[in-house]
Enzyme design. Structure first.
Site, PDB file in Angstrom:
ATOM      1  N   GLU A  25       0.821  -1.211   0.000  1.00 14.80           N
ATOM      2  CA  GLU A  25       0.000   0.000   0.000  1.00 14.80           C
ATOM      3  C   GLU A  25       0.855   1.259   0.000  1.00 14.80           C
ATOM      4  OE1 GLU A  25      -2.391  -0.430   3.510  1.00 14.80           O
ATOM      5  OE2 GLU A  25      -3.767  -1.812   2.534  1.00 14.80           O
ATOM      6  N   GLU A  26       2.097   1.134  -0.384  1.00 14.56           N
ATOM      7  CA  GLU A  26       3.001   2.277  -0.351  1.00 14.56           C
ATOM      8  C   GLU A  26       3.348   2.735  -1.762  1.00 14.56           C
ATOM      9  OE1 GLU A  26       6.363   1.206   2.040  1.00 14.56           O
ATOM     10  OE2 GLU A  26       5.189   1.160   3.881  1.00 14.56           O
TER      11      GLU A  26
END
Length: 109
Positions: A25-26
């Site tokens: 999720e980065e």
């Protein structure tokens, strides 16, 4: 949601900047020729744009916040490994000290 965030990044950064998904999720955004103060301005613009958006997933609407870590070359790091490590440290500082904020490495703010 990830596609929506990617779209915001693409819309908000300059043509010379590079945005890429980095892990689950980065995301990472590379800002050539940008010092820490400039990176902080861009990070805050991205954070606010993401926070203002409403996302849809699995039939639900979601509001999302983001934590951002900032480090620069050559002030904070000399190598790409140092840059990644220090940006990651700044990110985790943001996550562990209130979330939904931009934090520059070495400053804790």
């Amino acid at each position: 949601m990830l596609k929506g965030v990617a779209g915001i990044l693409k819309q908000e950064i300059r043509d010379i900047d590079i945005a890429a998904r980095y892990g689950g999720e980065e995301f990472a955004v590379i800002l050539p020729g940008t010092d820490s103060a400039g990176a902080r301005i861009i990070a805050e613009r991205l954070r606010k744009a993401i926070m203002a958006e409403t996302f849809s997933a699995d039939g639900k609407t979601l509001k999302v916040t983001t934590s951002i870590g900032i480090a620069t070359v050559p002030v904070d790091a000399k190598t790409k490994e140092e840059l990644i490590e220090r940006t990651d440290q700044a990110l985790y500082h943001a996550k562990h000290h209130g979330r939904n904020q931009s934090v520059s490495w070495g400053t804790g703010r």
